[in-house]
Design a protein around this motif. Structure first.
Motif, mmCIF file in Angstrom:
data_model
loop_
_atom_site.group_PDB
_atom_site.id
_atom_site.type_symbol
_atom_site.label_atom_id
_atom_site.label_comp_id
_atom_site.label_asym_id
_atom_site.label_seq_id
_atom_site.Cartn_x
_atom_site.Cartn_y
_atom_site.Cartn_z
ATOM 1 N N THR A 1 16.326 42.409 35.450
ATOM 2 C CA THR A 1 17.843 43.333 35.324
ATOM 3 C C THR A 1 17.646 43.847 36.688
ATOM 4 O O THR A 1 16.744 43.854 37.530
ATOM 5 C CB THR A 1 17.405 44.748 34.639
ATOM 6 O OG1 THR A 1 16.293 45.287 34.854
ATOM 7 C CG2 THR A 1 17.584 44.244 33.023
ATOM 8 N N SER B 1 11.824 46.942 36.967
ATOM 9 C CA SER B 1 12.984 46.345 36.200
ATOM 10 C C SER B 1 12.417 45.627 34.908
ATOM 11 O O SER B 1 11.100 45.775 34.748
ATOM 12 C CB SER B 1 13.347 45.124 37.185
ATOM 13 O OG SER B 1 12.439 44.329 37.163
ATOM 14 N N GLN C 1 20.241 49.941 34.769
ATOM 15 C CA GLN C 1 20.059 48.593 35.264
ATOM 16 C C GLN C 1 20.760 47.486 34.489
ATOM 17 O O GLN C 1 20.756 47.873 33.110
ATOM 18 C CB GLN C 1 18.641 48.161 35.418
ATOM 19 C CG GLN C 1 17.774 49.047 36.434
ATOM 20 C CD GLN C 1 16.448 48.589 36.686
ATOM 21 O OE1 GLN C 1 15.985 47.244 36.389
ATOM 22 N NE2 GLN C 1 15.581 49.284 37.320
ATOM 23 N N THR C 2 21.201 46.273 34.714
ATOM 24 C CA THR C 2 21.705 45.531 33.966
ATOM 25 C C THR C 2 21.423 43.829 34.283
ATOM 26 O O THR C 2 20.834 43.571 35.347
ATOM 27 C CB THR C 2 23.179 45.475 33.643
ATOM 28 O OG1 THR C 2 23.982 44.676 32.683
ATOM 29 C CG2 THR C 2 23.789 45.143 35.141
ATOM 30 N N ALA C 3 21.577 43.238 33.237
ATOM 31 C CA ALA C 3 21.261 41.667 33.526
ATOM 32 C C ALA C 3 22.252 40.980 32.394
ATOM 33 O O ALA C 3 22.501 41.570 31.230
ATOM 34 C CB ALA C 3 20.195 41.345 33.472
#
Length: 461
Positions: free
Chosen positions: A337, A329, A410-412
């Motif tokens: 993420t 990540s 992936q995300t955040a």
């Protein structure tokens, strides 16, 4: 004697064709991508695609979508969309080809290999084409056209189940058409080989799986659906838009159980009620590593020929090869993420769905060529030996794959406190400048390996 010589001449011709076919493992392209030199990689892919800017056409669909993706990474969003548009046009032309043309190609592949067939886009090829186009428009500030492309991508996903059913039907019809008036009908022997426990055992020993990869429910690509929701979240004009965003996030959350997506879902619901704001919010989209590709392997399968006789003959088949992730990540201002889409899962599920058709075609062509070789050998042993050598030369698996995709998305998201945020990816610490006159931001981070500095791009909204 004429028939054996004709077959021999045909095989020689096809061997020549096979020898000049381009490969997807070209070092100039893969090395440039792996080192993060997207400008060089884009130039190479464009040349291979045969893109003509005057006619807006391409001669090679797969190289065209490779070029479109790499041009996106290189920051040439307008050209990327032009190439993707041309590739979509070619995709439609391939889909609409006449039955005669399809049967001719299938016939050629039966004495050669699957690479003689036109490249037909996978489901995820089409979905990602529209997804890349949408993000190109987002980077260019054209949010309306971005929304159009995401709507198209979502429509592709809704047709997924129908797509697979129709694809399998067409492959079966093409195979039946190839048999035609041939006195040797391989169907019975193909079925025996496919149903053989020994066949399955040998394939599994080579890493071939038939039920390892389960598709996301409804054959959804969660990254596309998440991107659709994020666009509505940040560019929505009404409660209806925010409710649609919430529906998209709800679907992705159901597929991934991501806490980050749950936070996006809660924010969309709150916006629909007029209770929240996206001011000073920063979203990170992380494209992690490189997706699986196909590679060739060879083995001797038991072919059930005539009565109960079993002959072992070499065939070439594709299998999936995993490539590395860059990092587990990354962090933005200390927030990690989370995975929202596993492209290996998507690629693997579709590959397994189609594998029986690939195997059926390969066994069928091997049976036909083996019988033909025996007939030639019976009348002329020297010609039979030569035909056997040529048969081996054209035995090759179709390993064409969309190689430019990441292994994961992936995300955040975080709240910004100043005009920069810090992104940490392995040993790389990257300060990212933001336009404080914008209300919200999307940071795209792409990392192909742990040792190559990540590519970072920013959309200020």
């Amino acid at each position: 004697m004429k028939k054996p010589l004709l077959l021999l001449a045909t095989t020689v011709t096809l061997t020549g064709c096979a020898g000049i076919m381009p490969t997807k493992s070209d070092q100039q392209f893969s090395s440039a991508v792996h080192s993060g030199d997207y400008t060089t990689a884009a130039q190479f892919a464009l040349e291979e695609s045969g893109y003509d800017p005057e006619t807006q056409t391409v001669s090679d669909i797969l190289w065209a979508i490779e070029a479109g993706a790499i041009l996106n990474y290189a920051g040439d969003y307008e050209l990327s969309n032009q190439v993707f548009d041309a590739s979509e046009k070619s995709m439609k032309e391939v889909d609409q080809e006449s039955t005669v043309s399809n049967l001719l190609q299938t016939g050629l592949s039966m004495v050669g290999n699957d690479a003689f067939l036109d490249y037909e886009q996978t489901l995820y090829d089409g979905v990602m084409t529209n997804t890349y186009k949408a993000w190109n428009f987002m980077h260019a500030g054209d949010y309306n056209n971005a929304r159009v492309e995401w709507n198209r991508a979502e429509e592709r996903q809704r047709r997924a189940a129908e797509f697979f059913a129709e694809q399998i039907k067409q492959q079966e019809e093409a195979l039946e058409g190839e048999q035609g008036d041939n006195k040797f009908d391989p169907a019975e022997f193909v079925a025996k080989t496919l149903d053989s426990a020994e066949t399955r055992k040998m394939l599994e020993a080579q890493g071939v799986t038939f039920d390892q990869w389960k598709p996301y429910e409804g054959y959804v690509n969660p990254y596309t659906t998440y991107s659709y929701g994020l666009n509505l979240l940040l560019n929505g004009k009404s409660a209806s838009d925010y409710n649609k965003a919430a529906d998209a996030f709800k679907r992705v959350y159901g597929l991934t159980n991501s806490k980050q997506v749950k936070a996006d879902l809660d924010l969309a619901k709150s916006l629909a009620k007029g209770r929240s704001s996206t001011d000073n919010m920063v979203w990170v989209i992380f494209e992690n590593g490189e997706s699986m590709v196909k590679e060739e392997f060879r083995l001797d399968l038991p072919l059930f020929l005539f009565t109960e006789d079993v002959a072992y003959t070499g065939i070439a088949l594709p299998r999936l090869k995993a490539r590395e992730q860059a990092f587990p990540s990354i962090q933005v201002e200390g927030v990690k993420t989370e995975v929202i889409a596993d492209m290996d899962k998507i690629i693997g599920a579709e590959f397994e769905k189609n594998y029986n058709s690939i195997l059926t075609r390969e066994i069928t062509r091997t049976l036909l060529k083996t019988v033909a070789q025996k007939q030639i050998n019976d009348s002329n042993p020297l010609a039979g030996f030569a035909t056997g050598m040529l048969q081996s030369a054209v035995t090759s698996a179709d390993t064409r794959t969309f190689t430019s995709l990441p292994k994961q998305y992936q995300t955040a998201h975080v709240k910004r406190k100043g005009d920069t945020v810090k992104v940490k990816a392995g040993n790389f610490e990257i300060p990212v400048a933001l336009d404080t006159s914008a209300t919200s931001h999307i940071i795209h981070v792409k990392a192909v390996s742990p040792t190559t500095e990540p590519l970072v791009r920013v959309i200020n909204l």
